[in-house]
Design an enzyme around this catalytic site. Structure first.
Site, PDB file in Angstrom:
ATOM      1  N   GLY A   9      -5.839  51.351  42.981  1.00 18.87           N
ATOM      2  CA  GLY A   9      -6.631  50.248  43.525  1.00 18.87           C
ATOM      3  C   GLY A   9      -6.082  49.824  44.880  1.00 18.87           C
ATOM      4  O   GLY A   9      -4.872  49.749  45.064  1.00 18.87           O
ATOM      5  N   THR A  68       0.657  46.592  44.976  1.00 17.63           N
ATOM      6  CA  THR A  68      -0.323  46.139  43.992  1.00 17.63           C
ATOM      7  C   THR A  68      -0.448  44.626  44.035  1.00 17.63           C
ATOM      8  O   THR A  68       0.562  43.923  44.152  1.00 17.63           O
ATOM      9  CB  THR A  68       0.020  46.556  42.538  1.00 17.63           C
ATOM     10  OG1 THR A  68      -0.849  45.835  41.644  1.00 17.63           O
ATOM     11  CG2 THR A  68       1.442  46.251  42.126  1.00 17.63           C
ATOM     12  N   ILE A  69      -1.670  44.159  43.932  1.00 21.29           N
ATOM     13  CA  ILE A  69      -1.857  42.700  43.867  1.00 21.29           C
ATOM     14  C   ILE A  69      -1.254  42.155  42.579  1.00 21.29           C
ATOM     15  O   ILE A  69      -0.954  40.977  42.488  1.00 21.29           O
ATOM     16  CB  ILE A  69      -3.347  42.290  43.953  1.00 21.29           C
ATOM     17  CG1 ILE A  69      -4.156  42.825  42.765  1.00 21.29           C
ATOM     18  CG2 ILE A  69      -3.957  42.710  45.276  1.00 21.29           C
ATOM     19  CD1 ILE A  69      -5.492  42.113  42.580  1.00 21.29           C
ATOM     20  N   ASP A  70      -1.073  43.022  41.567  1.00 22.59           N
ATOM     21  CA  ASP A  70      -0.588  42.545  40.265  1.00 22.59           C
ATOM     22  C   ASP A  70       0.893  42.142  40.310  1.00 22.59           C
ATOM     23  O   ASP A  70       1.359  41.413  39.440  1.00 22.59           O
ATOM     24  CB  ASP A  70      -0.773  43.631  39.198  1.00 22.59           C
ATOM     25  CG  ASP A  70      -2.204  44.112  39.103  1.00 22.59           C
ATOM     26  OD1 ASP A  70      -3.113  43.319  39.428  1.00 22.59           O
ATOM     27  OD2 ASP A  70      -2.425  45.264  38.709  1.00 22.59           O
ATOM     28  N   MET A  85      -7.182  38.430  38.363  1.00 26.35           N
ATOM     29  CA  MET A  85      -6.700  39.765  38.011  1.00 26.35           C
ATOM     30  C   MET A  85      -5.203  39.725  37.688  1.00 26.35           C
ATOM     31  O   MET A  85      -4.604  38.656  37.633  1.00 26.35           O
ATOM     32  CB  MET A  85      -6.987  40.740  39.147  1.00 26.35           C
ATOM     33  CG  MET A  85      -8.423  41.203  39.206  1.00 26.35           C
ATOM     34  SD  MET A  85      -8.634  42.463  40.487  1.00 26.35           S
ATOM     35  CE  MET A  85     -10.246  43.121  40.045  1.00 26.35           C
ATOM     36  N   ARG A 104      -3.857  42.672  35.700  1.00 22.38           N
ATOM     37  CA  ARG A 104      -3.695  43.681  34.655  1.00 22.38           C
ATOM     38  C   ARG A 104      -2.972  43.069  33.451  1.00 22.38           C
ATOM     39  O   ARG A 104      -3.439  42.039  32.960  1.00 22.38           O
ATOM     40  CB  ARG A 104      -2.963  44.914  35.190  1.00 22.38           C
ATOM     41  CG  ARG A 104      -3.402  46.195  34.532  1.00 22.38           C
ATOM     42  CD  ARG A 104      -2.869  47.394  35.261  1.00 22.38           C
ATOM     43  NE  ARG A 104      -3.732  47.786  36.344  1.00 22.38           N
ATOM     44  CZ  ARG A 104      -4.767  48.618  36.229  1.00 22.38           C
ATOM     45  NH1 ARG A 104      -5.035  49.168  35.059  1.00 22.38           N
ATOM     46  NH2 ARG A 104      -5.520  48.936  37.258  1.00 22.38           N
ATOM     47  N   GLU A 116      -6.477  37.971  33.490  1.00 20.24           N
ATOM     48  CA  GLU A 116      -7.393  38.890  32.791  1.00 20.24           C
ATOM     49  C   GLU A 116      -6.738  39.597  31.603  1.00 20.24           C
ATOM     50  O   GLU A 116      -7.409  40.000  30.668  1.00 20.24           O
ATOM     51  CB  GLU A 116      -7.932  39.933  33.771  1.00 20.24           C
ATOM     52  CG  GLU A 116      -6.833  40.843  34.350  1.00 20.24           C
ATOM     53  CD  GLU A 116      -7.368  41.921  35.293  1.00 20.24           C
ATOM     54  OE1 GLU A 116      -8.585  42.027  35.471  1.00 20.24           O
ATOM     55  OE2 GLU A 116      -6.519  42.667  35.846  1.00 20.24           O
ATOM     56  N   VAL A 138     -12.647  40.150  44.789  1.00 15.59           N
ATOM     57  CA  VAL A 138     -12.453  39.288  45.966  1.00 15.59           C
ATOM     58  C   VAL A 138     -10.955  39.185  46.272  1.00 15.59           C
ATOM     59  O   VAL A 138     -10.537  39.125  47.433  1.00 15.59           O
ATOM     60  CB  VAL A 138     -13.034  37.882  45.693  1.00 15.59           C
ATOM     61  CG1 VAL A 138     -12.645  36.898  46.777  1.00 15.59           C
ATOM     62  CG2 VAL A 138     -14.550  37.950  45.577  1.00 15.59           C
ATOM     63  N   ARG A 159      -8.754  41.361  46.066  1.00  9.99           N
ATOM     64  CA  ARG A 159      -8.184  42.575  46.665  1.00  9.99           C
ATOM     65  C   ARG A 159      -8.702  42.833  48.065  1.00  9.99           C
ATOM     66  O   ARG A 159      -8.202  43.722  48.758  1.00  9.99           O
ATOM     67  CB  ARG A 159      -8.521  43.784  45.781  1.00  9.99           C
ATOM     68  CG  ARG A 159      -7.586  43.910  44.650  1.00  9.99           C
ATOM     69  CD  ARG A 159      -7.514  45.237  43.959  1.00  9.99           C
ATOM     70  NE  ARG A 159      -8.407  46.288  44.265  1.00  9.99           N
ATOM     71  CZ  ARG A 159      -8.921  47.108  43.346  1.00  9.99           C
ATOM     72  NH1 ARG A 159      -8.640  46.916  42.073  1.00  9.99           N
ATOM     73  NH2 ARG A 159      -9.689  48.103  43.687  1.00  9.99           N
TER      74      ARG A 159
END
Ligand code: F6P
Length: 348
Positions: free
Chosen positions: A10, A125-127, A169, A171, A222, A265, A267
């Site tokens: 991603g 990663t945004i996570d 988000m 994960r 999420e 949005v 990301r």
């Protein structure tokens, strides 16, 4: 030396900043040449590439997405994938590969490294869940986007005496929910690292009415698991907890409840200043590691310093929200709350 760069998995804001920094340091200080493999690992499987040089990487620092594009294709799942990758690299005279990505990408990088490919990873990663680093670029931007959304939800929730659940988000970890929830002053923060206690969530919502606020903002990651709902299945795609939670909260408290999922949005768009500088530092460090021919490593941030770690460390189980941050979430709410069900109290 010719170096390949790939962005896989991603996307997130800051990918272009890494590419630009790596190319600038490599060209200007080591005399390196670069090839960009496009569409993630597909570029190495199908030999899709574009030139990377000072011209093609000019003016991309602040641009979101990735000029190399990305995909979720996993090289480990492709028959003969490693050999195809090595053949593509050889065709381009590429000696080493910089792989910018999250868990899946770094796991693939490790697998490639084990069959002899020279790889250096960059954590993206945004996570923010990658092990071995304190921070992944992209995360700060996602938190800022989510925080702005939460700020906006406060005013509309207040105007209508509503509960609004904002699903973010992350994960299987709650970094975005925890940080954006704290920054946005959410009244309840729901993260996968803590089992959901519906009575407790409803009690926190009731507390906001009892205190006269008469609205509540809930931020839910999420990946949080709501007991006895279809979203508890680990085989299902993530997303949907916001809707599920809103339904249960409205049923139990009687307060009108809405939900919103921020989705991709988080990301998109331009990276924050923090992500631009972190991504730039990572890009420079990755090229240094490659030129020192120390392969099988990933650049990382530890105690505010850029270091590099073995890829094995990066692919350890995802790093969840730590106890100290969870403690901050707890510190902002009343210690003991009891939910009074609708059968004994009329709703607001
Ligand atoms: O890993 C980044 C991430 O945005 C997660 O937060 C999210 O669960 C997932 O990717 C979404 O993936 P896709 O873009 O493939 O729908």
């Amino acid at each position: 030396m010719r170096i390949g760069i790939v962005t896989a998995g991603g996307d997130c804001p800051g990918l272009n900043a890494v590419i630009r920094a790596a190319v600038r340091k490599g060209v200007l200080h080591y005399g390196n040449e670069f090839v960009g493999f496009t569409e993630g690992w597909r570029g190495l499987i199908e030999d899709l590439s574009m030139p990377l040089n000072l011209q093609t990487t000019d003016e991309i620092l602040s641009r979101g997405g990735t000029i190399l594009r990305s995909s979720r294709l996993d090289i480990r799942q492709v028959h003969g994938g490693y050999v195809k990758c090595m053949q593509t690299m050889a065709r381009h005279g590429v000696e080493a590969l910089i792989a910018i990505g999250g868990n899946g990408t770094q796991a693939a990088s490790l697998a490639l490294s084990e069959v002899g490919v020279n790889v250096v990873g960059v954590p993206k990663t945004i996570d923010n869940d990658l092990s071995g680093t304190d921070m992944c670029f992209g995360f700060d931007t996602a938190v800022n986007v989510a925080t702005e959304a939460i700020d906006r939800l406060h005013t509309t929730a207040e105007a209508h005496n509503r509960v609004i659940v904002c699903e973010v988000m992350g994960r299987h970890t709650g970094w975005i929910a925890a940080c954006a929830g704290l920054a946005g002053g959410a009244h309840v923060i729901v993260i996968p690292e803590r089992p959901i206690d519906l009575d407790d969530i409803c009690a926190q919502v009731q507390y906001e009415w009892q205190e006269g606020r008469q609205y509540a903002i809930i931020v839910a990651a999420e990946g949080a698991h709501l007991p006895n709902t279809e979203w508890t299945s680990p085989t299902r795609k993530l997303g949907g907890i916001g809707i599920a939670l809103a339904k249960v909260i409205e049923e139990r408290t009687g307060y009108e409840t809405r939900s919103i999922s921020l989705g991709h949005v988080q990301r998109g768009g331009t990276p924050t200043a923090y992500d631009r500088q972190l991504a730039t530092r990572y890009g420079v460090a990755a090229v240094d590691v490659v030129n020192e021919r120390r392969y099988g490593r990933m650049v990382a941030l530890k105690n505010s310093v850029i270091v590099d770690i073995p890829l094995e460390e990066a692919v350890a189980p995802p790093r969840g929200v730590d106890a100290q941050l969870m403690g901050v979430i707890t510190a902002l709410r009343p210690a003991a709350l009891k939910f009074t069900s609708l059968s004994t109290e009329s709703s607001g």
